[in-house]
Design a protein around this motif. Structure first.
Motif, PDB file in Angstrom:
ATOM      1  N   UNK A 691       0.817  -1.209   0.000  1.00 36.50           N
ATOM      2  CA  UNK A 691       0.000   0.000   0.000  1.00 36.50           C
ATOM      3  C   UNK A 691       0.854   1.263   0.000  1.00 36.50           C
ATOM      4  N   UNK A 692       2.026   1.205   0.651  1.00 33.76           N
ATOM      5  CA  UNK A 692       2.895   2.380   0.644  1.00 33.76           C
ATOM      6  C   UNK A 692       3.597   2.531  -0.702  1.00 33.76           C
ATOM      7  N   UNK A 693       3.892   1.426  -1.362  1.00 28.64           N
ATOM      8  CA  UNK A 693       4.442   1.502  -2.721  1.00 28.64           C
ATOM      9  C   UNK A 693       3.441   2.190  -3.639  1.00 28.64           C
ATOM     10  N   UNK A 694       2.174   1.801  -3.525  1.00 28.97           N
ATOM     11  CA  UNK A 694       1.125   2.427  -4.336  1.00 28.97           C
ATOM     12  C   UNK A 694       1.052   3.932  -4.072  1.00 28.97           C
ATOM     13  N   UNK A 695       1.105   4.269  -2.804  1.00 27.60           N
ATOM     14  CA  UNK A 695       0.960   5.670  -2.409  1.00 27.60           C
ATOM     15  C   UNK A 695       2.138   6.528  -2.859  1.00 27.60           C
ATOM     16  N   UNK A 696       3.363   5.988  -2.756  1.00 28.35           N
ATOM     17  CA  UNK A 696       4.557   6.801  -2.979  1.00 28.35           C
ATOM     18  C   UNK A 696       5.103   6.736  -4.402  1.00 28.35           C
ATOM     19  N   UNK A 697       4.854   5.638  -5.128  1.00 29.85           N
ATOM     20  CA  UNK A 697       5.558   5.460  -6.399  1.00 29.85           C
ATOM     21  C   UNK A 697       4.664   5.138  -7.590  1.00 29.85           C
ATOM     22  N   UNK A 698       3.386   4.922  -7.379  1.00 30.14           N
ATOM     23  CA  UNK A 698       2.539   4.516  -8.497  1.00 30.14           C
ATOM     24  C   UNK A 698       1.455   5.540  -8.772  1.00 30.14           C
TER      25      UNK A 698
END
Length: 702
Positions: A691-698
């Motif tokens: 979920x943090x990957x989605x928030x920060x990089x996608x």
């Protein structure tokens, strides 16, 4: 039925047969109503005419209607009639009841064996006027008799040909029967033993023990003993392995089988056998079995009087090297000399045991910590002297771990385990000295055991998760790929470092189910991100060498791709250099992965068994430079040269190159200048949950 009675009555009256005979006939009919009853009138010829047949007779003989008043020849087939005629004629001469047997074919095709009683009825002139035939079905009885005869023969075969002596006795001990082996073993004939008391054959001092066995068996329980001696006819004693078995007939115990085997020869060697059971065959020292028995005894005695004692676990340093270098025969000689040296100390009553291999244990009774310390020191001092073997000099040093009763354990298992743990610490810290056990020594071992227990349940308890670390294109600074990294958050211990649990998973084989879970979870995450609109990205997952050896790996990956309906190009499989050493097994697996459409990368390139040939042989897409080279790439010329070489090598072979462990701008700039494709590390992002990957990089569609 009533008509038959009338006919019979008329015939009897016509012939003036007495009422007595009439009563006999009807009595037979009534008492044997289930048997086949035939009353035949005797006429000249002679011929025999049916006068009366009861219902079972009609049914079994399959007589057609209208048979009354007809002769045997008129009713029955020629073969059957002739046979019966012959039997009936015999009674005319004998004029007394006779018996014969025959076989009768039944309507259903079966055969009935019948036993017939032919009884003549005489007139005043002693002539036979009538013949009463009573036929009984003895088929079942005959079969049972044959079965019993066969069973008896089997029993006799078992008894008569048994190599063990078998003596049957009644409940008072009187001998009823003896098989040939029993006669030979005792020296008596069957006649000499029959009716004699079994107790007369038992050695006097063994009679109470035998009586106990006898009483147990009389109550329905078999028993046995190795301590009973029989008296041979010539007077000498036989050591017997004896069993008593109840003889049960109709649920009642009617006697006892006494089964005897002569073990006199074995008994003569009993001391040797006992010695071998409790001593090491090579050194002659007591063995582990003796140690456990002695420890239990020492602990029991120590509890009564409050004594302390010490247990010293001894291991020879570098013995395996000597054994492998000079040979096992030489090693055995060394062990014998070590055993002799361990038995040379003046301390009274200590015992030396060989556990196995080069492991020895000394049990030091009535010893406090100070005495145990001095004894351990004396062992070390004694081993400063060399060993001479085949005119050559060798030095052997021992490492010693010491546990104390009762402080370090109140049972044999705990004392041995803790002495071994103290020995393990000695080995870790340089060998050739001694150490007492401390309670904290077990903490690491216990933690590993505990950790394995938790790890086995981690998947079921949903404690595992995947974190993702972005891989940055150094020229565009865009992110199109991620490495999936396994994390474990235990409910009791919290987050466990991969450095702790991944090797444990490898050692225990748990990496196989965990690896399958990683593949499944990564494919599921790829599907989720694809559904949310993320395009042109790739997720790399690590495959351990043990996973790579599994023939089912391709199937697992293929099923996960198909199950979640993801594009194979979104998945990258990372393997280590070590996994590719066996080219014969590696090649088909890598080819299979390429056929699936996934990418293949070599992780930690340059740190394992490197062979440039496999870069040419195998379909590799990505080389990952290990962080150990990247760490000092901007300050260490060798690291810089190795890293640059890997980058140029990868690019020249058409492979993508990714540098791991990038933590500062200087490293990133060096890699960019060297034309490295991508980098990953804390400079850009630590591994993060999905979920943090989605928030920060996608840029995904919510």
């Amino acid at each position: 039925m009533e008509n038959m009675k009338e006919i019979l009555s008329r015939e009897l009256n016509n012939e003036k047969i007495s009422n007595k005979i009439e009563r006999i006939i009807y009595d037979i009919i009534l008492k044997h109503i289930k048997d086949l009853i035939f009353i035949m009138k005797v006429e000249k010829g002679p011929s025999f005419r049916y006068l009366f047949v009861n219902e079972p007779g009609i049914r079994h003989a399959t007589l057609s209607s209208g048979f009354i008043g007809k002769t045997l020849n008129e009713v029955l087939s020629e073969e059957v009639a002739s046979s019966l005629q012959s039997e009936y004629e015999k009674i005319l001469d004998r004029k007394e009841t006779m018996i014969f047997s025959d076989e009768v074919k039944m309507p259903d095709g079966s055969t009935m064996i019948g036993e017939s009683f032919l009884t003549p009825i005489l007139d005043e002139k002693d002539e036979v006027l009538y013949v009463v035939s009573v036929t009984r079905d003895i088929t079942t009885a005959l079969l049972e008799k044959k079965r019993l005869i066969k069973s008896e023969q089997k029993y006799r075969s078992i008894v008569d040909h048994n190599l063990d002596g078998i003596i049957s006795v009644d409940l008072k001990g009187a001998i009823l029967e003896v098989n040939p082996a029993g006669n030979q073993l005792t020296g008596y004939t069957e006649k000499q033993l029959t009716k004699r008391s079994i107790f007369n054959l038992i050695r006097d001092q063994d009679i109470p023990d035998f009586q106990n066995l006898f009483d147990i068996t009389k109550n329905g329980y078999p028993s046995e003993s190795l301590d009973i001696h029989f008296v041979h006819r010539k007077g000498h004693y036989l050591s017997i392995h004896l069993k008593t078995v109840p003889i049960v007939i109709n649920s009642e115990i009617e006697g006892i089988y006494v089964i005897i085997k002569d073990i006199s020869e074995q008994a003569e060697n009993a001391e040797t056998i006992r010695y071998m059971a409790f001593h090491d065959q090579l050194t002659g020292l007591l063995n582990r079995r003796a140690l456990l028995a002695d420890l239990d005894k020492y602990i029991l005695d120590a509890k009564k009087v409050g004594n302390e004692f010490a247990l010293l676990s001894i291991d020879l340093d570098r013995f395996k090297y000597l054994n492998d270098t000079l040979g096992h025969i030489f090693g055995d000689e060394i062990l014998k000399k070590v055993a002799e040296r361990l038995c040379e100390f003046r301390h009274k009553n200590y015992s030396v045991y060989r556990q196995g291999g080069d492991e020895f244990i000394i049990l030091l009774p009535h010893a406090d910590r100070g005495k145990a310390r001095r004894f351990a020191q004396s062992i070390l001092a004694r081993f400063t002297s060399s060993f001479y073997l085949h005119s050559k000099e060798y030095y052997i040093t021992p490492s010693i771990g010491v546990s104390m009763y009762p402080n370090d354990g109140n049972n044999a298992e705990a004392l041995i385990k803790n002495a071994d743990e103290a020995l393990f610490r000695v080995k870790e810290k340089g060998k050739a000295h001694f150490q007492f056990y401390r309670s904290e020594m077990n903490s690491i071992i216990n933690n590993v055991v505990e950790l394995e227990t938790f790890l086995r349940k981690a998947i079921d308890k949903n404690e595992l998760t995947l974190y993702y670390q972005p891989q940055i294109d150094l020229k565009t600074m865009k992110i199109t790929s991620y490495e999936a990294l396994l994390r474990w958050n235990n409910h009791e211990l919290g987050f466990i470092s991969p450095a702790d649990f991944i090797p444990l998973a490898e050692d225990t084989g748990l990496i196989i189910p965990i690896g399958a879970w990683v593949i499944e979870t990564a494919c599921k995450q790829i599907k989720d991100w694809s559904d949310k609109g993320e395009k042109d990205f790739k997720v790399a997952i690590n495959i351990s060498p043990k996973q790579f050896q599994q023939h089912s790996l391709l199937t697992i990956i293929q099923k996960a791709i198909e199950k979640h309906r993801i594009h194979p190009k979104c998945l990258e499989i990372e393997i280590t250099e070590g996994a590719m050493q066996d080219t014969r097994d590696t090649s088909p697996i890598l080819s299979g992965l390429k056929d699936l459409g996934v990418s293949i990368s070599v992780d930690d390139f340059g740190t394992g068994y490197s062979s440039l040939s496999y870069l040419k042989k195998f379909p590799i897409d990505v080389l990952k430079i290990d962080k150990s080279f990247v760490k000092d790439v901007h300050v260490n010329e060798k690291d810089a040269a190795i890293t640059t070489t890997i980058i140029h090598l990868g690019r020249s072979l058409g492979m993508e190159v990714i540098a791991e462990g990038v933590e500062n701008d200087e490293q990133a700039q060096f890699l960019l200048n060297a034309n490295c494709h991508k980098a990953q590390g804390f400079l850009y992002s630590k591994p993060l949950p999905a979920d943090e990957i989605e928030k920060n990089f996608m840029n995904i569609n919510e």
